[in-house]
Design an enzyme around this catalytic site. Structure first.
Site, PDB file in Angstrom:
ATOM      1  N   LYS A  81     -22.588  26.182  39.444  1.00  0.00           N
ATOM      2  CA  LYS A  81     -23.544  26.687  38.367  1.00  0.00           C
ATOM      3  C   LYS A  81     -24.430  26.699  39.047  1.00  0.00           C
ATOM      4  CE  LYS A  81     -26.055  24.077  34.840  1.00  0.00           C
ATOM      5  NZ  LYS A  81     -25.960  24.312  33.677  1.00  0.00           N
ATOM      6  N   ASP A  82     -24.950  25.930  40.365  1.00  0.00           N
ATOM      7  CA  ASP A  82     -26.130  26.522  40.762  1.00  0.00           C
ATOM      8  C   ASP A  82     -26.003  27.488  42.078  1.00  0.00           C
ATOM      9  OD1 ASP A  82     -27.803  25.061  39.098  1.00  0.00           O
ATOM     10  OD2 ASP A  82     -27.548  22.990  40.312  1.00  0.00           O
ATOM     11  N   ARG A 129     -29.813  31.925  28.719  1.00  0.00           N
ATOM     12  CA  ARG A 129     -28.579  32.278  28.684  1.00  0.00           C
ATOM     13  C   ARG A 129     -27.435  31.217  26.921  1.00  0.00           C
ATOM     14  NH1 ARG A 129     -24.635  28.382  28.913  1.00  0.00           N
ATOM     15  NH2 ARG A 129     -25.585  27.502  30.125  1.00  0.00           N
ATOM     16  N   ARG A 130     -29.411  29.906  27.830  1.00  0.00           N
ATOM     17  CA  ARG A 130     -28.972  28.894  26.070  1.00  0.00           C
ATOM     18  C   ARG A 130     -29.877  30.350  24.426  1.00  0.00           C
ATOM     19  NH1 ARG A 130     -28.864  23.705  29.871  1.00  0.00           N
ATOM     20  NH2 ARG A 130     -26.693  23.477  30.364  1.00  0.00           N
ATOM     21  N   ARG A 147     -38.988  21.808  31.289  1.00  0.00           N
ATOM     22  CA  ARG A 147     -37.681  21.479  32.579  1.00  0.00           C
ATOM     23  C   ARG A 147     -37.298  20.872  33.378  1.00  0.00           C
ATOM     24  NH1 ARG A 147     -39.085  25.624  37.491  1.00  0.00           N
ATOM     25  NH2 ARG A 147     -37.444  23.600  38.218  1.00  0.00           N
ATOM     26  N   ARG A 153     -35.945  15.704  31.100  1.00  0.00           N
ATOM     27  CA  ARG A 153     -35.819  16.461  30.148  1.00  0.00           C
ATOM     28  C   ARG A 153     -35.049  15.696  28.828  1.00  0.00           C
ATOM     29  NH1 ARG A 153     -32.532  21.606  31.184  1.00  0.00           N
ATOM     30  NH2 ARG A 153     -32.891  21.716  33.389  1.00  0.00           N
ATOM     31  N   CYS A 240     -28.421  32.044  38.645  1.00  0.00           N
ATOM     32  CA  CYS A 240     -27.745  31.750  36.796  1.00  0.00           C
ATOM     33  C   CYS A 240     -29.647  31.653  36.699  1.00  0.00           C
ATOM     34  CB  CYS A 240     -27.868  29.986  37.734  1.00  0.00           C
ATOM     35  SG  CYS A 240     -29.158  29.806  38.941  1.00  0.00           S
TER      36      CYS A 240
HETATM   37  N1  LIG Z   1     -29.367  23.972  35.476  1.00  0.00           N
HETATM   38  C1  LIG Z   1     -29.767  22.440  36.534  1.00  0.00           C
HETATM   39  C2  LIG Z   1     -28.670  21.841  36.318  1.00  0.00           C
HETATM   40  N2  LIG Z   1     -27.583  22.639  37.687  1.00  0.00           N
HETATM   41  C3  LIG Z   1     -26.011  21.648  37.284  1.00  0.00           C
HETATM   42  C4  LIG Z   1     -25.998  20.687  36.158  1.00  0.00           C
HETATM   43  C5  LIG Z   1     -25.285  19.907  35.330  1.00  0.00           C
HETATM   44  C6  LIG Z   1     -24.196  20.261  34.670  1.00  0.00           C
HETATM   45  C7  LIG Z   1     -22.723  21.103  35.328  1.00  0.00           C
HETATM   46  O1  LIG Z   1     -22.601  20.793  36.814  1.00  0.00           O
HETATM   47  O2  LIG Z   1     -22.531  21.879  35.333  1.00  0.00           O
HETATM   48  C8  LIG Z   1     -27.318  21.194  35.054  1.00  0.00           C
HETATM   49  C9  LIG Z   1     -27.806  20.490  33.962  1.00  0.00           C
HETATM   50  C10 LIG Z   1     -28.011  21.323  32.676  1.00  0.00           C
HETATM   51  O3  LIG Z   1     -27.991  22.428  32.620  1.00  0.00           O
HETATM   52  O4  LIG Z   1     -28.230  20.528  31.899  1.00  0.00           O
END
Ligand SMILES: NCc1[nH]cc(CCC(=O)O)c1CC(=O)O
Length: 314
Positions: A81-82, A129-130, A147, A153, A240
């Site tokens: 997702k990154d 998104r969330r 962050r 967190r 993202c």
């Molecule tokens: N935004 C940062 C991020 N990038 C990947 C993950 C872990 C979850 C994954 O690999 O999909 C997270 C943390 C999160 O969103 O809680």
């Protein structure tokens, strides 16, 4: 006999993922050795600004990709997702390992679920998104930015007066912190980020030896699902840092038949006032991603995204 150099971010999650991948690759190739190179990315340095305002795609991957180009490393393990929807020329995703739980989770100090949180409860997330989906479901909630890596967190949840925070199940699962989870949010309420729960192993496009090794580690159903989600993201022109979600599931076809891909895409206004979603089933992941995106664009997704970009530019 080969010593592969593996690039990784320094966070606990990144190193855990990288070491897990190395363990799996060692099982597939007992001859090779692997050494981890820790790399600091822009996303790790800029921690005091909301992600959507830092701007630029690939905040967590650029420096790592440079080290691949410079041959300081041979492969890199990223959270899918990154990854921006388009890779730089000369680099490819050599393997997509099997996806773990793609869902978002709620972690609350009191053990209350999303439905049980008191009126006006403060929920920490810096993901548009969330925020869009939580506010659409519970307009009374107050969303506050948070962050940092997942360990940071979880500490802030306790120290900074949040009632709850939202994280990805996948990250917590990988570092063995599932115990902190209060509730798995159904994808009908919180559609995950594109690629959430999956990993991407990136390498040079011309490194045939590396590609041959990674190929053995590729999980076809995950790759199909992620390809559909990323085709959707690409058509929506999102990174993202936009209020976009997508999730694809795969149903294996009967003997010889193509697997069926069911893709849901979502675009939402960050204040939760508008949420557009659509689901289509098909067999070609690229076509499907574009179809879902076009449908959302017809329903006004372009206007929502344009106003988010305008807001960020301020
Ligand atoms: N935004 C940062 C991020 N990038 C990947 C993950 C872990 C979850 C994954 O690999 O999909 C997270 C943390 C999160 O969103 O809680």
């Amino acid at each position: 006999m080969k010593n592969w150099k593996v690039g990784s971010r320094k966070s606990m999650l990144a190193l855990t993922q990288t070491n897990w991948v190395i363990e799996q690759l060692k099982k597939l190739d007992a001859e090779s050795t692997f050494e981890v190179h820790e790399i600091v990315t822009k996303g790790d340095v800029i921690l005091d600004v909301t992600l959507s305002k830092v701007g630029g795609k690939g905040l967590f991957v650029k420096e790592i990709e440079q080290s691949l180009f410079d041959k300081e490393t041979d492969m890199a393990v990223h959270s899918m997702k990154d990854m921006p929807s388009e890779l730089p020329e000369g680099l490819v995703i050599g393997a997509v390992p099997k996806r773990v739980d793609p869902r978002d989770v709620l972690i609350s100090l009191t053990g209350k679920t999303l439905d049980e949180l008191p009126e006006g409860a403060v929920v920490g997330t810096s993901s548009l998104r969330r925020a869009a989906q939580l506010l659409n479901y519970r307009p009374d909630l107050q969303i506050r930015s948070i962050r940092g890596n997942i360990d940071t967190r979880l500490r802030k949840l306790k120290e900074e007066g949040f009632d709850a925070i939202i994280l990805a199940a996948a990250g917590l699962e990988r570092v063995n912190w599932n115990g902190t989870i209060t509730q798995f949010l159904p994808v009908e309420i919180s559609l995950p980020a594109v690629g959430q729960g999956a990993l991407a192993i990136e390498c040079r496009a011309d490194d045939t030896e590396m590609l041959a090794l990674l190929k053995k580690f590729d999980h076809q159903p995950t790759k199909l699902a992620v390809t559909a989600e990323r085709a959707f993201l690409h058509k929506m022109q999102g990174g993202c840092q936009v209020p976009i979600g997508a999730y694809a599931t795969i149903e294996e076809g009967a003997e010889g038949a193509m697997p069926q891909i069911t893709l849901t895409g979502m675009v939402g206004a960050p204040d939760g006032s508008t949420l557009i979603k659509h689901t289509i089933t098909g067999t070609d992941p690229e076509v499907l991603g574009v179809q879902v995106a076009n449908h959302l664009l017809d329903l006004g997704a372009g206007e929502i995204l344009a106003s988010v970009l305008e807001e960020n530019a301020r």
